[in-house]
Enzyme design. Structure first.
Site, mmCIF file in Angstrom:
data_model
loop_
_atom_site.group_PDB
_atom_site.id
_atom_site.type_symbol
_atom_site.label_atom_id
_atom_site.label_comp_id
_atom_site.label_asym_id
_atom_site.label_seq_id
_atom_site.Cartn_x
_atom_site.Cartn_y
_atom_site.Cartn_z
ATOM 1 N N ASP A 179 -6.418 0.625 0.728
ATOM 2 C CA ASP A 179 -6.610 0.962 2.140
ATOM 3 C C ASP A 179 -7.849 0.223 2.645
ATOM 4 O O ASP A 179 -8.426 -0.606 1.928
ATOM 5 C CB ASP A 179 -6.721 2.491 2.329
ATOM 6 C CG ASP A 179 -8.024 3.033 1.761
ATOM 7 O OD1 ASP A 179 -8.805 2.271 1.149
ATOM 8 O OD2 ASP A 179 -8.279 4.237 1.937
ATOM 9 N N HIS A 216 -10.921 1.167 3.028
ATOM 10 C CA HIS A 216 -12.138 1.387 2.238
ATOM 11 C C HIS A 216 -12.095 0.588 0.926
ATOM 12 O O HIS A 216 -13.070 -0.072 0.554
ATOM 13 C CB HIS A 216 -12.313 2.875 1.919
ATOM 14 C CG HIS A 216 -12.421 3.732 3.142
ATOM 15 N ND1 HIS A 216 -13.472 3.635 4.020
ATOM 16 C CD2 HIS A 216 -11.604 4.690 3.636
ATOM 17 C CE1 HIS A 216 -13.299 4.504 5.004
ATOM 18 N NE2 HIS A 216 -12.172 5.154 4.799
ATOM 19 N N PRO A 271 -3.536 1.870 -4.396
ATOM 20 C CA PRO A 271 -3.341 1.651 -2.965
ATOM 21 C C PRO A 271 -4.609 1.035 -2.366
ATOM 22 O O PRO A 271 -5.706 1.562 -2.577
ATOM 23 C CB PRO A 271 -3.117 3.073 -2.403
ATOM 24 C CG PRO A 271 -2.795 3.931 -3.596
ATOM 25 C CD PRO A 271 -3.511 3.308 -4.746
ATOM 26 N N LYS A 295 0.830 -1.209 0.000
ATOM 27 C CA LYS A 295 0.000 0.000 0.000
ATOM 28 C C LYS A 295 0.861 1.254 0.000
ATOM 29 O O LYS A 295 0.612 2.196 -0.767
ATOM 30 C CB LYS A 295 -0.926 0.017 1.225
ATOM 31 C CG LYS A 295 -1.907 1.178 1.176
ATOM 32 C CD LYS A 295 -2.647 1.380 2.459
ATOM 33 C CE LYS A 295 -2.281 2.707 3.053
ATOM 34 N NZ LYS A 295 -2.886 3.016 4.317
#
Ligand code: SF4
Length: 190
Positions: free
Chosen positions: A117, A119, A115, A99
């Site tokens: 994350d 969410h 990336p 990430k």
């Protein structure tokens, strides 16, 4: 290099806290070599607001040491390298995972990357883009296979926005969601 350090600071904390810590770090030290060579306690104190500062401070110093043990650490040379070589270089740095590497690729170098994350990971599972058992680190490869390179930035930004405002971890607001008809999670509730 700033993006890399800021992303390390953002691990397991909010954007607000990590940004405060980054600003405090830049105020406390005038260069990255000063951060690298300072007593670890001084770096820990400067980044206190990021949380886990006793882990993040030595991690940042090790990364700076690895990039350049002497002189001024700098990542400008990455700009001329192919994307996968950049990713390989970054993920070989201590404490730098997929990430963090993807953030540097996408936001600093303008190279396609996603990336993943919290969410992006949650939404990708709910929409059925990845299997529920796919860990976030492994999701990078899978999503980058699925999404066209030119759409990766928009995909990342839209997934984060949708996760923050509609598809919350707890009580997602399905009733206003434009993705319902494509969503495995929603279908399973019917
Ligand atoms: S339908 Fe519900 S679970 Fe699916 S993406 Fe929308 S908010 Fe999330």
């Amino acid at each position: 290099l700033s993006e890399l350090v800021e992303t390390i600071l953002s691990q397991h904390t909010s954007d607000l806290n990590s940004h405060r810590a980054f600003t405090a770090l830049k105020e406390a030290f005038s260069s990255w070599s000063e951060v690298r060579d300072a007593p670890v306690e001084a770096v820990t104190k400067a980044i206190h607001s990021a949380g886990l500062s006793n882990i993040k401070a030595p991690r940042i110093q090790r990364v700076l040491q690895e990039i350049s043990p002497l002189g001024e650490p700098d990542l400008e040379f990455l700009k001329g390298m192919p994307r996968e070589k950049v990713r390989e270089y970054l993920t070989a740095l201590p404490g730098v995972g997929p990430k963090t590497a993807a953030c540097v690729l996408l936001f600093s170098l303008g190279m396609p990357a996603i990336p993943v994350d919290t969410h992006v990971h949650r939404l990708a599972i709910r929409l059925g883009l990845i299997s529920p058992k796919t860990p976030a680190d492994a999701a990078h490869d899978r999503l980058e296979e699925l999404v066209p390179e030119k759409a990766m930035y928009t995909f990342h930004m839209n997934m984060v926005t949708h996760g923050r405002h509609v598809c919350h971890a707890q009580r997602p607001t399905h009733e206003i969601c434009v993705l319902r008809t494509d969503c495995d999670f929603w279908s399973a509730l019917q």
